[in-house]
Design an enzyme around this catalytic site. Structure first.
Site, PDB file in Angstrom:
ATOM      1  N   ASN A   1       0.820  -1.219   0.000  1.00 18.22           N
ATOM      2  CA  ASN A   1       0.000   0.000   0.000  1.00 18.22           C
ATOM      3  C   ASN A   1       0.854   1.270   0.000  1.00 18.22           C
ATOM      4  O   ASN A   1       0.590   2.202  -0.756  1.00 18.22           O
ATOM      5  CB  ASN A   1      -0.949   0.003   1.206  1.00 18.22           C
ATOM      6  CG  ASN A   1      -1.946  -1.144   1.137  1.00 18.22           C
ATOM      7  OD1 ASN A   1      -2.032  -1.835   0.119  1.00 18.22           O
ATOM      8  ND2 ASN A   1      -2.694  -1.361   2.213  1.00 18.22           N
TER       9      ASN A   1
ATOM     10  N   HIS B   1     -18.260  36.326 -30.437  1.00 19.58           N
ATOM     11  CA  HIS B   1     -19.424  35.590 -30.968  1.00 19.58           C
ATOM     12  C   HIS B   1     -19.152  35.055 -32.376  1.00 19.58           C
ATOM     13  O   HIS B   1     -20.077  34.863 -33.154  1.00 19.58           O
ATOM     14  CB  HIS B   1     -20.675  36.470 -30.990  1.00 19.58           C
ATOM     15  CG  HIS B   1     -20.892  37.239 -29.722  1.00 19.58           C
ATOM     16  ND1 HIS B   1     -21.640  36.750 -28.673  1.00 19.58           N
ATOM     17  CD2 HIS B   1     -20.417  38.447 -29.314  1.00 19.58           C
ATOM     18  CE1 HIS B   1     -21.642  37.652 -27.682  1.00 19.58           C
ATOM     19  NE2 HIS B   1     -20.883  38.671 -28.046  1.00 19.58           N
TER      20      HIS B   1
ATOM     21  N   SER C   1      -8.382  12.522 -48.535  1.00 15.70           N
ATOM     22  CA  SER C   1      -9.622  11.757 -48.498  1.00 15.70           C
ATOM     23  C   SER C   1      -9.503  10.631 -49.496  1.00 15.70           C
ATOM     24  O   SER C   1      -8.864  10.776 -50.542  1.00 15.70           O
ATOM     25  CB  SER C   1     -10.795  12.666 -48.850  1.00 15.70           C
ATOM     26  OG  SER C   1     -11.865  11.893 -49.351  1.00 15.70           O
TER      27      SER C   1
ATOM     28  N   LYS D   1      -9.176  16.996 -51.191  1.00 17.00           N
ATOM     29  CA  LYS D   1      -9.197  17.247 -49.755  1.00 17.00           C
ATOM     30  C   LYS D   1      -7.822  17.211 -49.086  1.00 17.00           C
ATOM     31  O   LYS D   1      -6.993  16.380 -49.399  1.00 17.00           O
ATOM     32  CB  LYS D   1     -10.096  16.207 -49.047  1.00 17.00           C
ATOM     33  CG  LYS D   1     -11.581  16.389 -49.290  1.00 17.00           C
ATOM     34  CD  LYS D   1     -12.120  17.717 -48.771  1.00 17.00           C
ATOM     35  CE  LYS D   1     -12.237  17.770 -47.277  1.00 17.00           C
ATOM     36  NZ  LYS D   1     -13.337  16.941 -46.763  1.00 17.00           N
TER      37      LYS D   1
ATOM     38  N   GLU E   1      -7.790  18.088 -35.243  1.00 13.59           N
ATOM     39  CA  GLU E   1      -9.085  17.450 -34.978  1.00 13.59           C
ATOM     40  C   GLU E   1      -8.934  16.367 -33.904  1.00 13.59           C
ATOM     41  O   GLU E   1      -9.743  16.252 -32.990  1.00 13.59           O
ATOM     42  CB  GLU E   1      -9.644  16.818 -36.252  1.00 13.59           C
ATOM     43  CG  GLU E   1     -10.137  17.816 -37.279  1.00 13.59           C
ATOM     44  CD  GLU E   1     -10.534  17.122 -38.567  1.00 13.59           C
ATOM     45  OE1 GLU E   1     -11.616  16.516 -38.601  1.00 13.59           O
ATOM     46  OE2 GLU E   1      -9.752  17.161 -39.535  1.00 13.59           O
TER      47      GLU E   1
ATOM     48  N   TYR F   1      -6.512   2.252   2.539  1.00 14.84           N
ATOM     49  CA  TYR F   1      -6.359   1.742   1.169  1.00 14.84           C
ATOM     50  C   TYR F   1      -7.509   0.829   0.785  1.00 14.84           C
ATOM     51  O   TYR F   1      -7.957  -0.014   1.563  1.00 14.84           O
ATOM     52  CB  TYR F   1      -5.033   0.968   1.034  1.00 14.84           C
ATOM     53  CG  TYR F   1      -4.899   0.318  -0.332  1.00 14.84           C
ATOM     54  CD1 TYR F   1      -4.390   1.046  -1.407  1.00 14.84           C
ATOM     55  CD2 TYR F   1      -5.335  -0.988  -0.563  1.00 14.84           C
ATOM     56  CE1 TYR F   1      -4.299   0.486  -2.672  1.00 14.84           C
ATOM     57  CE2 TYR F   1      -5.251  -1.552  -1.828  1.00 14.84           C
ATOM     58  CZ  TYR F   1      -4.734  -0.814  -2.870  1.00 14.84           C
ATOM     59  OH  TYR F   1      -4.662  -1.367  -4.125  1.00 14.84           O
TER      60      TYR F   1
ATOM     61  N   LYS G   1      -4.384   3.715 -12.327  1.00 16.03           N
ATOM     62  CA  LYS G   1      -3.195   3.714 -13.186  1.00 16.03           C
ATOM     63  C   LYS G   1      -3.474   3.924 -14.666  1.00 16.03           C
ATOM     64  O   LYS G   1      -2.851   4.772 -15.307  1.00 16.03           O
ATOM     65  CB  LYS G   1      -2.401   2.442 -12.961  1.00 16.03           C
ATOM     66  CG  LYS G   1      -1.767   2.500 -11.604  1.00 16.03           C
ATOM     67  CD  LYS G   1      -1.100   1.283 -11.141  1.00 16.03           C
ATOM     68  CE  LYS G   1      -0.945   1.372  -9.643  1.00 16.03           C
ATOM     69  NZ  LYS G   1      -2.245   1.418  -8.914  1.00 16.03           N
TER      70      LYS G   1
HETATM   71  N1  ARG Z   1      -1.655  -3.327  -7.364  1.00 17.66           N
HETATM   72  C1  ARG Z   1      -2.079  -2.615  -6.209  1.00 17.66           C
HETATM   73  C2  ARG Z   1      -2.507  -1.186  -6.567  1.00 17.66           C
HETATM   74  O1  ARG Z   1      -2.278  -0.797  -7.631  1.00 17.66           O
HETATM   75  C3  ARG Z   1      -0.967  -2.565  -5.220  1.00 17.66           C
HETATM   76  C4  ARG Z   1      -1.425  -2.444  -3.815  1.00 17.66           C
HETATM   77  C5  ARG Z   1      -2.129  -3.676  -3.425  1.00 17.66           C
HETATM   78  N2  ARG Z   1      -2.383  -3.722  -2.045  1.00 17.66           N
HETATM   79  C6  ARG Z   1      -3.192  -4.625  -1.515  1.00 17.66           C
HETATM   80  N3  ARG Z   1      -3.347  -4.592  -0.255  1.00 17.66           N
HETATM   81  N4  ARG Z   1      -3.780  -5.519  -2.235  1.00 17.66           N
HETATM   82  O2  ARG Z   1      -3.077  -0.485  -5.789  1.00 17.66           O
END
Ligand code: ARG
Length: 470
Positions: free
Chosen positions: A118, A164, A285, A291, A298, A325, A333
């Protein structure tokens, strides 16, 4: 736990578990296929932790040396693509730790002393993001420099300024571009500011409550270049506000890019014809041979939705999580990675694209002439002759109405015609009615006069000079 146990996650936790995880659940809970991207930060964090454990006498110098040696080999394996990432080992942390133990035995098993995944993952993400924020800072500087160059070359070029999306008043094209430089400068400031809050060390918080080992957290912070250590273990392992804050700043940055994109797209369309983008940023195009499409702006406009979506994802992820946690946080991620990738690519490509813009001053000026862009200047002229502004506004509205009916510009009305609207009007009005006269007149700080644009260019040059982000 033995290497063998770590290898088989179904038994990895403890004797408590009596049945293995199904393949589906394994895939659902694993993060290794995206969080392996954090490997460098993970190893860096582990080495700093191990170094501190040894300094505190919690592991031996021999163990430390073994860990360092093992990590060096793992680094080489990952860099050469030989490292075998295992889904069974769930995430980047367990994959690296298992391999370490395989390589160096008991020393590897001692690495996790006083640590939890954690606080480990919170440390890794902060380390990684800090590096990315620094790179983004450099890219933002490059983009601003490119825009400043184009602004300088176009300090005298007249563009119809819009409100505008109706022609309002003439502005220097350089002035218009420098508006974006201001936006990107604030984006860079935001990055520098939020970096300070990323740059705190969570290690030592362990799972949630801290640890009973006498860790030297300050030492680890120094080794890893953190500006300080977190002050509450529950907060440190659980909050991802730094990631949300970054994604919010990234969203704003992308919104600025998106506004610029929208303008580039409009300006390049035949109806405007103000600029051309280099061919390498456009596509053709498959059906219409004539084009040339501005795909890059875009897409940048489109990708803005994606980054703003990540902000929504992350902020919603946090909502409703009790301390401390929760596994929810593993979902931080992918949005974060994608935000960083999108941002970096976009900044790189825009710096290049800006440098390659072809400006068409005649088309811009023609468009400015069409829209009675100097009507305000005529009103201001009358005010200087003693008329109250509201009356002057009314007088000019009549003049514009008549000019529209006659199909001419205000500057094309003969003097006697103009004098019929107000006898105070004299020959010098034609200077006032010219686009360039209008531009030059706005010679105050923040105004569009070319002299002001040049002064701003100089200020930005000095500000952006050799200086890069911390
Ligand atoms: N892969 C987990 C995350 O991204 C890591 C931490 C996991 N901790 C746990 N107590 N399972 O958060």
């Amino acid at each position: 736990m033995s290497t063998n146990q770590l290898d088989k996650k179904s038994q990895a936790w403890s004797a408590l578990f009596s049945e293995p995880m199904s393949e589906l659940v394994k895939r659902y809970t694993a993060s290794v296929f995206f969080d392996k991207r954090l490997w460098k930060a993970d190893i860096q964090g582990s080495l700093a932790h191990a170094d501190m454990l040894a300094a505190q006498g919690l592991i031996s110098a021999t163990d430390l040396a073994a860990i360092q040696k093992g990590m060096a080999q793992i680094t080489a394996e990952i860099e050469s693509g030989q490292f075998e990432w295992k889904l069974d080992l769930e995430d980047v942390h367990l994959n690296i730790e298992a391999r370490l133990t395989q390589l160096v035995g008991d020393a590897g098993k001692r690495l996790h002393t006083g640590r939890s995944r954690n606080d480990q993952v919170a440390t890794d993400v902060r380390l990684w993001l800090r590096g990315e924020v620094d790179e983004i800072g450099v890219l933002l500087t490059e983009l601003q420099k490119a825009l400043v160059d184009v602004a300088e070359q176009n300090a005298d070029v007249i563009l119809p300024g819009f409100t505008h999306l109706q022609v309002a008043q003439p502005v220097a094209f350089g002035h218009h571009l420098l508006a974006y430089v201001e936006m990107f400068a604030r984006d860079a400031e935001r990055m520098v500011d939020l970096r300070r809050r990323i740059n705190r060390l969570p290690l030592g918080s362990a799972a949630l409550a801290g640890t009973s080992y006498p860790l030297d957290r300050e030492r680890v912070a120094r080794t890893l270049g953190f500006e300080g250590v977190s002050q509450n273990s529950l907060d440190a392992v659980s909050d991802r506000d730094f990631a949300i804050e970054f994604t919010a700043a990234a969203s704003l940055l992308m919104v600025h890019v998106s506004r610029l994109s929208e303008e580039l797209i409009l300006w390049m369309s035949q109806s405007f014809g103000f600029i051309d983008l280099a061919d390498r940023f456009c596509t053709g195009s498959s059906i219409m041979p004539q084009k040339k499409n501005p795909d890059v702006p875009e897409l940048a406009r489109g990708k803005t939705g994606r980054v703003v979506g990540h902000l929504m994802g992350l902020i919603t992820l946090m909502k409703g999580q009790p301390l401390a946690y929760n596994k929810d946080n593993q979902e931080d991620k992918e949005p974060l990675f994608d935000t960083v990738d999108t941002l970096k690519d976009t900044l790189r490509i825009f710096a290049e694209m800006a440098a390659g813009i072809t400006v068409k001053p005649e088309a811009m000026e023609r468009a400015a002439k069409k829209g009675y862009a100097t009507a305000t200047d005529l009103a201001d002229y009358l005010v200087k002759k003693g008329l109250p502004f509201r009356d002057a506004h009314e007088v000019v509205a009549h003049a514009v109405k008549d000019a529209i009916a006659a199909g001419v510009d205000l500057s094309e009305l003969p003097l006697d015609k103009l004098q019929a609207y107000n006898p105070a009007i004299e020959q010098d009005v034609y200077e006032v009615l010219s686009l360039r006269g209008s531009l030059n007149a706005r010679n105050l700080l923040g105004g569009t006069a070319p002299a002001q644009v040049r002064a701003q260019v100089a200020r930005h040059r000095q500000r952006l000079g050799g200086v890069t982000q911390p």
